[in-house]
Every structure is written in structure tokens, then in C-alpha cells.
Design an enzyme around this catalytic site. Structure first.
Site, PDB file in Angstrom:
ATOM      1  N   TYR A 126      43.600  26.960  28.455  1.00 27.72           N
ATOM      2  CA  TYR A 126      44.058  27.864  29.519  1.00 27.72           C
ATOM      3  C   TYR A 126      45.577  27.927  29.488  1.00 27.72           C
ATOM      4  O   TYR A 126      46.266  26.906  29.340  1.00 27.72           O
ATOM      5  CB  TYR A 126      43.588  27.375  30.889  1.00 27.72           C
ATOM      6  CG  TYR A 126      44.075  28.232  32.039  1.00 27.72           C
ATOM      7  CD1 TYR A 126      43.310  29.297  32.497  1.00 27.72           C
ATOM      8  CD2 TYR A 126      45.303  27.994  32.646  1.00 27.72           C
ATOM      9  CE1 TYR A 126      43.758  30.104  33.531  1.00 27.72           C
ATOM     10  CE2 TYR A 126      45.761  28.794  33.674  1.00 27.72           C
ATOM     11  CZ  TYR A 126      44.988  29.849  34.108  1.00 27.72           C
ATOM     12  OH  TYR A 126      45.446  30.649  35.139  1.00 27.72           O
ATOM     13  N   GLU A 137      48.037  35.775  32.193  1.00 27.49           N
ATOM     14  CA  GLU A 137      46.998  34.742  32.196  1.00 27.49           C
ATOM     15  C   GLU A 137      46.146  34.910  30.942  1.00 27.49           C
ATOM     16  O   GLU A 137      45.511  35.946  30.764  1.00 27.49           O
ATOM     17  CB  GLU A 137      46.122  34.843  33.440  1.00 27.49           C
ATOM     18  CG  GLU A 137      45.087  33.714  33.514  1.00 27.49           C
ATOM     19  CD  GLU A 137      44.113  33.887  34.679  1.00 27.49           C
ATOM     20  OE1 GLU A 137      43.700  32.871  35.233  1.00 27.49           O
ATOM     21  OE2 GLU A 137      43.776  35.046  35.009  1.00 27.49           O
TER      22      GLU A 137
END
Length: 437
Positions: free
Chosen positions: A161, A248
Site C-alpha cells: 500500500y 493512493e
């Protein structure tokens, strides 16, 4: 109570969509479900997956190869180019909402993302292009799929992530990274709190070699560390030079050679930068936005559609939220948040009424104006003009107070229109609720 809930919902949207849907981090929108609940306020520009991939590639970020297709023949040709000997491709619906893989088309097709054989692409494309996809984030109305992104099927591993967002605490960009990925940051924070690292970046200095190395170490990259650091720097350049509110990447994965690949990403861009990011803002897809919000933006009106029965037109965000709350207090449900601002002209008021009446659920309209910069006579003239032009069929309750209020009341009285006057906000809310009871 209701005041806290309403204030929190609307304030959350204005403070924004994360710029998606907020994690510690990385979501640009606030969403709730149910009637009367807020959907997503488009404070920031969002772009489709294929557009984001192109933008990242321009900054040297590795992305899976893919081709956008706006028709079935284009999808078939794209699949032939992307299968590259594997015989399979990934076909992705392009909508501005998450949860596509688990979504359902209104024609019954399950899933907005499919890994399939090349010969299956034509049949799938026929069921996807031009249809409506419903996901957990779209609401029951769903969103139209106008194009598909046909991508190469890649062998990815070691999902991670990565996100960059603006952090009030450090007063600048903040990188959030985790060596685990592929699921929401909320879940990762719960399962792997010790694996999440946060690296604040000095906006005046930019990301340093040491910080890039620290992030790569936190990601536990198995391949070339220097190459991975360049990918991190590329993502940071994308964030700053594109005026992003958020980048993101989830998952940020590795290919068999250990190269970092931005397998899926969400980008948000600040509306305030539209004047210098004209190429980006030209990508805005109005088909993915509530048509009422599109109409409102053209007239510089701040509008958020809800699912209630009492349309609201107010000047000032705080007063608008208070108006919505008082309506709830007296048993009604607001149909929208609409702030006309402090300098609206007569035609803007007329256009505001047109937007309110576009909603078939609206059974009454409440106008609540406290005139300071905004003059009550201008509001009154706009109300009368709108009522006549639109031939309003629903009850109209008006509360005016402030600058030129007596002139405003006189304009409404002399119009001979069926307007219900109220002495204060509480009285107005009661009369609006009573009008639809």
C-alpha cells in the site's frame, strides 16, 4: 443529535471525499447510505483509471499496459494487442466509484472487472459498454459505463500500500506506506499497525534520497532498491506537479523481476488548480456526476443532492446546515444542500429553483435568507421570477431577514404569487413540513 449528524455529514463532504471515499489517509469522499443520506461531494476532480494510468506513466511510474475502448470493436482490437501470448486480458469498467469487481450491472451481469479469454471479450463488452453498473459506492442508481480499460494480465506478487496526501499536522505532503496491501487502509491499520510507516515531506525541499530509501525499506521491496526509490520519487513528482490532493496506489505490487508496478490507483486533483491544470480538468466526466450538481456548478452554486422531500435554498453553508437540521427536528427530510452564496444575482436564483424542481421527490421548497452581503430584494425578485417562469406546483415557504428585507417582502406581496411567509427559521421549517403533511 440530529444537529451533530447533519453538521458532520455536510462538513465531511466539504472538507472532503479523502479526495475518495478517509482513511488515515486516502479517500476523497464521504459516503453514507439510506434515504436522506449524503452521497459524494465533488470538491476535488477525480479521473478514470485509464486516465490516471496515463498520468502516472507520464511521470515514469510503472503501470500495467492497457488500452481504453469506447466501443465493442475497439475492445476486441485492444484485447488482441494486450493478450501478448497469454490468451487472457483484464477488462475493467470505467466509472468514478470503487467496488467495481463486486458490482452488478442493471442488465444482470455480475462484476465490473473480468479476467477473460480474448474470444470472450466481445460478448462481455456488449453487456458492459453503455450499461449501468451498481456498486457499494454508487448508490442504487449506479453509474454509466461509457468505456472499458482492456489491460494486460500481469503476474503480480507482494502487494503493498502506498499513498500521498496533504497532512494538516505536518503542514505538507505525507507519505503513508505499508508492506501489506490489496485491501483498504482501514483494514491494514487494524491488522498490521506496526507495518505502516508515515513520512512527512517538506514541501519546500521535496522528497530526499534518504526519505525515498526509508519508504522503500518500509515497503520491503525485494527487487532493485534504487529503482524502487525512483518509483517513489516519480509518484511524489506526480503529486506536487499535478496539484494532487491525494495519490493512493493500492496495490503497489511487484512483478516477477521485483519491479514495482502501480497496479491500481486513485488520484484526486485540487479544483483550485484548474487554472494551471487545464489539460487535467478537460478530463472531467460529467456523465459520472449528478446532473443537478453539474448544473449548479455552471452557475457557481454549491449543491449536494439528498433524498428528502423539502428542497432548500439558503445563503451560507452554516445556515444551510442549520436549516436542514431544523427541518429534521420538525419531522421533515431535506432534499438537498444548496448554498447560493453571498453575491447571487437574480438569474442565479432562477437557476437554483430550476435545479430544485429537477428533483421529482421535492414536495415543498423552503427559502431561508439572512441578508448581509446578499440583499433580500434581489432574492425576492429571483424567487418571483422563478415562480412565474417555472409555474411552481409545490408549496413555497420563504423566510427573509436582513438587508433590504422590507423591500423584498413588498416585492413578494405585490407579485400576488402563492408564497408562504415565515417570521423565523423555526416557523419556516414548521410551515414547510406542514405543507407536505
Amino acid at each position: 443529535g440530529e444537529a451533530t449528524k447533519t453538521m458532520a455529514h455536510v462538513a465531511g463532504k466539504w472538507a472532503a471525499q479523502l479526495a475518495a471515499r478517509a482513511a488515515v489517509t486516502a479517500k476523497d469522499s464521504l459516503q453514507t447510505n439510506g434515504r436522506g443520506a449524503l452521497t459524494v461531494w465533488k470538491r476535488f476532480l477525480n479521473v478514470h483509471e485509464h486516465q490516471g494510468a496515463k498520468r502516472m506513466s507520464d511521470f515514469g511510474v510503472n503501470v500495467p499496459p492497457g488500452i481504453v475502448a469506447f466501443s465493442v470493436p475497439e475492445a476486441v482490437e485492444a484485447a488482441k494487442k494486450m493478450e501478448q501470448g497469454s490468451g487472457e486480458v483484464v477488462v475493467k469498467s470505467q466509472i468514478l466509484a470503487g467496488g467495481r469487481g463486486l458490482g452488478t450491472f442493471k442488465n444482470g451481469l455480475q462484476g465490473g472487472v473480468h479476467i477473460c479469454k480474448v474470444e470472450e471479450v466481445e460478448g462481455l463488452a456488449k453487456q458492459m459498454i453503455g450499461e449501468t453498473l451498481v456498486t457499494k459506492q454508487t448508490g442504487p442508481a449506479g453509474k454509466p459505463v461509457n468505456c472499458l480499460y482492456v489491460a494486460k494480465k500481469m503476474q503480480l506478487q507482494n502487494e503493498k500500500y502506498f499513498a500521498i496526501l496533504l497532512d494538516r499536522g505536518s503542514g505538507g505532503p505525507l507519505v503513508i506506506a505499508c508492506s501489506e496491501g490489496g485491501t483498504s487502509i482501514e483494514d491494514l491499520a487494524e491488522k498490521y499497525p506496526d507495518k505502516i510507516i508515515k513520512v512527512p515531506i517538506d514541501i519546500n525541499v521535496g522528497i530526499t534520497d534518504g526519505q525515498a530509501a526509508e519508504i522503500v525499506a518500509g515497503l520491503q521491496v525485494s527487487g532493485d532498491q534504487a529503482a524502487a526509490a525512483e518509483q517513489v520519487k516519480g509518484l511524489y513528482r506526480l503529486f506536487t506537479e499535478s496539484d494532487c490532493t491525494m495519490v493512493e496506489v493500492n496495490p503497489l505490487a511487484e512483478d516477477p523481476e521485483g519491479n514495482l508496478i502501480a497496479a491500481d490507483a486513485k488520484l484526486g486533483f485540487d479544483d483550485n488548480a484548474a487554472f494551471r491544470q487545464k489539460d487535467l480538468f478537460a478530463l472531467k466526466d460529467d456523465s459520472q456526476i449528478d446532473p443537478r450538481e453539474v448544473a449548479a456548478s455552471k452557475w457557481d452554486l454549491n449543491y449536494i443532492g439528498l433524498d428528502g422531500e423539502i428542497g432548500c435554498m439558503v445563503n451560507g453553508a452554516g445556515l444551510a446546515m442549520a436549516t436542514m437540521d431544523i427541518i429534521k427536528l420538525h419531522g421533515g427530510t431535506p432534499a438537498n444542500f444548496l448554498d447560493v452564496g453571498g453575491s447571487a444575482e437574480k438569474q442565479q436564483i432562477v437557476e437554483a429553483f430550476k435545479i430544485l424542481t429537477m428533483d421529482e421527490h421535492v414536495k415543498a421548497i423552503l427559502v431561508n435568507i439572512f441578508g448581509g452581503i446578499m440583499k433580500c430584494d434581489v432574492i425576492a425578485a429571483g424567487i418571483v421570477a422563478a415562480a412565474k417562469e417555472l409555474e411552481l406546483k409545490v408549496p413555497l415557504v420563504v423566510r427573509l431577514e436582513g438587508t433590504n428585507v422590507e423591500i423584498g417582502k413588498q416585492i413578494m406581496e405585490e407579485s400576488k404569487m402563492n408564497i408562504i411567509s415565515a417570521v423565523d427559521l423555526d416557523d419556516a421549517a414548521k410551515k414547510a413540513v406542514a405543507a407536505i403533511s
